[in-house]
Write a protein that holds these residues in place. Structure first.
Motif, PDB file in Angstrom:
ATOM      1  N   ILE A   3     -13.016 -59.037 -70.896  1.00 42.15           N
ATOM      2  CA  ILE A   3     -13.846 -59.858 -71.776  1.00 42.15           C
ATOM      3  C   ILE A   3     -15.320 -59.446 -71.761  1.00 42.15           C
ATOM      4  N   LYS A   4     -15.812 -58.983 -70.604  1.00 43.93           N
ATOM      5  CA  LYS A   4     -17.214 -58.543 -70.542  1.00 43.93           C
ATOM      6  C   LYS A   4     -17.419 -57.304 -71.415  1.00 43.93           C
ATOM      7  N   VAL A   7     -17.418 -58.421 -75.124  1.00 38.94           N
ATOM      8  CA  VAL A   7     -18.707 -59.020 -75.485  1.00 38.94           C
ATOM      9  C   VAL A   7     -19.754 -57.917 -75.657  1.00 38.94           C
ATOM     10  N   ASN A  45     -22.258 -60.728 -66.964  1.00 31.00           N
ATOM     11  CA  ASN A  45     -21.284 -61.790 -67.235  1.00 31.00           C
ATOM     12  C   ASN A  45     -22.031 -63.000 -67.789  1.00 31.00           C
ATOM     13  N   PRO A  46     -22.432 -62.955 -69.068  1.00 32.21           N
ATOM     14  CA  PRO A  46     -23.294 -64.002 -69.617  1.00 32.21           C
ATOM     15  C   PRO A  46     -22.620 -65.370 -69.698  1.00 32.21           C
ATOM     16  N   THR A  47     -23.436 -66.402 -69.611  1.00 34.30           N
ATOM     17  CA  THR A  47     -22.925 -67.766 -69.792  1.00 34.30           C
ATOM     18  C   THR A  47     -22.880 -68.087 -71.287  1.00 34.30           C
ATOM     19  N   LEU A  51     -24.974 -66.633 -74.502  1.00 36.06           N
ATOM     20  CA  LEU A  51     -24.311 -66.134 -75.722  1.00 36.06           C
ATOM     21  C   LEU A  51     -24.958 -66.760 -76.964  1.00 36.06           C
ATOM     22  N   TRP A  63     -19.235 -67.582 -81.132  1.00 40.71           N
ATOM     23  CA  TRP A  63     -17.819 -67.246 -80.944  1.00 40.71           C
ATOM     24  C   TRP A  63     -17.537 -65.811 -81.394  1.00 40.71           C
ATOM     25  N   LEU A  66     -17.293 -63.102 -78.917  1.00 42.78           N
ATOM     26  CA  LEU A  66     -16.096 -63.055 -78.064  1.00 42.78           C
ATOM     27  C   LEU A  66     -14.859 -62.639 -78.841  1.00 42.78           C
TER      28      LEU A  66
END
Lengths: 70, 70
Positions: A3-4, A7, A45-47, A51, A63, A66
């Protein structure tokens, strides 16, 4: 795809589509350029709050950072 | 709507649609129940990696946790 990494790829794609340098996006989001670079390389690893801050100046919804590329 | 609140509402909606208690989701994600509760109340600020862990047992995509309800 991790996922990182997803993003990071999305952030770079939207930033380049907006023809915006990392320095400018960093300034707009009140973040360091090195942090932006780290997100784009899939290291950070953003919050969700970050984002939201990254999405806004790029004119996309959080969204979308992601979502898998269509 | 604030992004943490949006994530919380989505998480609760998907969890309830999956008929899953907070305790079960917490176990599945290896997170504390109190953390799940904090996310659902819009208090916590999860990272994208945690979003991925929360989405997976609910059978949704991480981006769906950030999307406005249709």
């Amino acid at each position: 795809m991790a996922i990182k990494k997803l993003v990071g790829q999305n952030l770079k794609r939207f930033r380049e589509a907006a023809e915006m340098f990392q320095e400018v996006l960093a300034f707009e989001c009140d973040l360091r350029r090195t942090y932006i670079s780290g997100v784009e390389r899939g290291i950070r690893n953003p919050t969700v709050v970050v984002l939201g801050r990254l999405a806004e100046p790029l004119g996309v919804e959080p969204w979308q950072l992601l979502a898998p590329e269509e």
